[in-house]
Scaffold this active site. Structure first.
Site, mmCIF file in Angstrom:
data_model
loop_
_atom_site.group_PDB
_atom_site.id
_atom_site.type_symbol
_atom_site.label_atom_id
_atom_site.label_comp_id
_atom_site.label_asym_id
_atom_site.label_seq_id
_atom_site.Cartn_x
_atom_site.Cartn_y
_atom_site.Cartn_z
ATOM 1 N N SER A 94 0.871 -1.187 0.000
ATOM 2 C CA SER A 94 0.000 0.000 0.000
ATOM 3 C C SER A 94 0.902 1.229 0.000
ATOM 4 C CB SER A 94 -0.908 -0.008 1.233
ATOM 5 O OG SER A 94 -1.796 -1.094 1.190
ATOM 6 N N LYS A 169 -6.459 1.913 -3.933
ATOM 7 C CA LYS A 169 -6.292 1.309 -2.608
ATOM 8 C C LYS A 169 -6.605 2.315 -1.503
ATOM 9 C CE LYS A 169 -5.342 -1.563 0.638
ATOM 10 N NZ LYS A 169 -4.089 -2.265 0.873
ATOM 11 N N LYS A 237 -1.098 4.286 7.960
ATOM 12 C CA LYS A 237 -0.246 4.789 6.876
ATOM 13 C C LYS A 237 -1.088 5.136 5.651
ATOM 14 C CE LYS A 237 1.579 2.002 4.078
ATOM 15 N NZ LYS A 237 2.311 0.893 3.411
#
Length: 296
Positions: A94, A169, A237
């Site tokens: 990611s 994503k 994150k």
């Protein structure tokens, strides 16, 4: 036949690498910093190596599944420095779109092909090979590695140019994060009002409130099982990356910012490595309750 490498065999990476070995019927060389992960990989037919050099200097297609933007960037740079033109890097991590978009022209100039291909579906999807994989980059590169991606995912989609997979994503995890928060809030609220959360879950899981997040994560919350299948740190994150991109776009994403604040609070509480459904703990703290069944 092209030589395949896999760097980063953690919670998600290991089962993906194992599925790649078993379903591709090709040799796959793998590396992780944790020796136990390499042992499991070998037990399942993979070829573990002692350092990434054995992958970056020898493999034609290299999959990455790494936890931080910096690690992804440094690994891509290392692959570029190997000088093996024609190498394909498939980043399953990611990774922030700006990192991918920064590295793409650098890789291309060196004759290296880069595809951003983040995944969704959690540990269960990684184990079962049913992940959703969202890809950005040159379409001909996507088409070349698509058969290998189908070894790990049931739904493999070309999203567009470089960085589009990473943006997809972020959007995915914005939805998941807000869903997790709503599940935690509703369960804590129900307990505060006198309901048994297990009875509530059984009553509504097949109704409109039902979702993959609800079905998977509510039982973990109710059973007090915060062992990570997707860590707070990784989701945090992603939401940080989403906020940064939103700022660049000049738009507000208040719900995602709220969830990010909760994950920052979990980090301050020392819970950064728990499952991301631990956002429910924030609501427990606010409401003075504990989400668990009366039968526990």
């Amino acid at each position: 036949m092209k030589k395949i490498g896999f760097i980063g065999m953690g919670i998600m990476g290991l089962p993906m690498a194992v599925n790649l070995v078993k379903k591709s019927k090709q040799e796959v060389v793998g590396f992780d910093v944790v020796e136990e992960k390499k042992n499991i990989f070998e037990e399942n037919g993979g070829i573990p190596v002692d350092n990434t050099d054995e992958i970056t200097n020898a493999c034609d297609i290299i999959f990455l599944c790494l936890p931080t933007n910096d690690l992804v960037k440094s690994t891509i740079q290392k692959i570029i420095s190997s000088g093996r033109t024609g190498t394909i890097i498939v980043d399953l991590s990611s990774t922030a779109p700006n990192v991918i978009r920064e590295m793409y022209p650098v890789a291309k100039e060196a004759g290296i092909k880069l595809l951003d291909s983040p995944v969704s579906g959690g540990e269960v999807g990684a184990v079962e090979g049913t992940l959703a994989i969202m890809c950005g980059g040159d379409k001909e590169v996507f088409e070349e590695v698509q058969p290998l991606l189908h070894c790990m995912g049931a739904n493999v989609t070309y999203m567009g140019s470089t960085g589009c997979g990473s943006v997809a994503k972020l959007a995915n995890n914005m939805i998941v994060g807000c869903n997790l928060a709503s599940v935690g809030e509703a369960l804590a609220f129900a307990v505060k009002a006198g309901l048994d959360p297990q009875v509530l879950f059984d009553a509504i899981k097949d109704g409109f409130a039902g979702s993959a997040v609800f079905s998977t994560k509510a039982p973990k919350i109710i059973s007090r099982n915060y062992e990570a299948s997707a860590r707070v740190a990784v989701h945090q994150k992603d939401l940080k990356n989403a906020v940064l991109l939103a700022n660049e776009l000049g738009v507000e994403i208040p719900m995602s910012e709220m969830v990010l604040d909760y994950m920052n609070e979990l980090e301050a509480d020392g819970r950064i490595n728990e499952d991301h459904c631990a956002v429910a703990r924030i609501y427990e703290k606010r409401m003075g309750v504990e989400i668990k069944s009366s039968n526990e």
